[in-house]
Design an enzyme around this catalytic site. Structure first.
Site: not given
Ligand SMILES: [Zn+2]
Length: 212
Positions: A74, A160, A95, A93, A120
């Site tokens: 990725e 994803h 999950h 990144h 925020y």
């Protein structure tokens, strides 16, 4: 920060994310720009819980692997983000469960998957656009990320998980944590409805707090 300090910081912050359930198994990846040019990326199939500062993947400014273990597949997505948004110093990144759950909901607003429910979230991220679903490793994913990155510091990959940037790796992680908290609140509130910040309240936040 020196490269040595950045390596240590990436390992420590990854471990903290792992211990708090933001990443399990080999899921997720981190990256940051190096002071001398190029990037550090978490290796492919590595666990956030057991990274080694000495074996993190190092890429040159063109994204070629030059040292350490093989980078995450990725990493291409991270590189596309850096190229499209030069102010970015670090990318996360994940999950993570709440944001990934949101990414699977029907009827999401493509230009902003999470409504403005707290200041925020608005201050740290602003809007969270949805990137259409792509098979992992599909080159179309990097292109879709690159198209949104000039105008957005974070995005949600459909079915994803999130991709979140910041001026530094630390800031990117703080932004990702704020987003995950916002997603958790959103899912709790979903059956009940929620009061959102008004356009003038959002404009006031945007005027007062500069986003990276
Ligand atoms: Zn992923």
């Amino acid at each position: 920060m020196t490269e040595t300090a950045l390596r240590e910081q990436m390992v420590q912050m990854a471990h903290s994310l792992f211990m708090r359930g933001y990443s399990s198994g080999g899921a997720g990846n981190l990256s940051c720009r190096l002071p001398e040019g190029g990037f550090l990326v978490t290796p492919t199939n590595s666990s956030f819980g057991t990274l080694d500062p000495a074996t993190l993947s190092q890429l040159d400014a063109q994204g070629e692997h030059i040292a350490g273990e093989r980078p995450s597949k990725e990493a291409v997505m991270h590189l596309a983000f850096y190229r499209s948004r030069p102010t970015v110093g670090g990318i996360v990144h994940l999950h993570s469960p709440a944001l990934t759950a949101v990414s699977c909901l029907p009827g999401l607003k493509v230009d902003n998957c999470l409504p403005p429910i707290t200041p925020y979230y608005v201050m740290r991220v602003g809007k969270l656009p949805l990137v259409p679903y792509y098979r992992p490793g599909d080159s179309g994913l990097a292109e879709a990320v690159a198209a949104l990155a000039p105008t957005h510091s974070a995005m949600l990959l459909a079915n994803h998980g999130p991709v979140v940037s910041g001026g530094s790796l630390r800031e990117a992680i703080y932004n990702a944590e704020e987003l995950e908290d916002t997603a958790r609140l959103f899912l709790i509130l979903l059956p009940h409805g929620m009061v959102m910040l008004t356009d003038s309240q959002i404009a006031d936040l945007e005027k007062t707090f500069k986003k990276s």
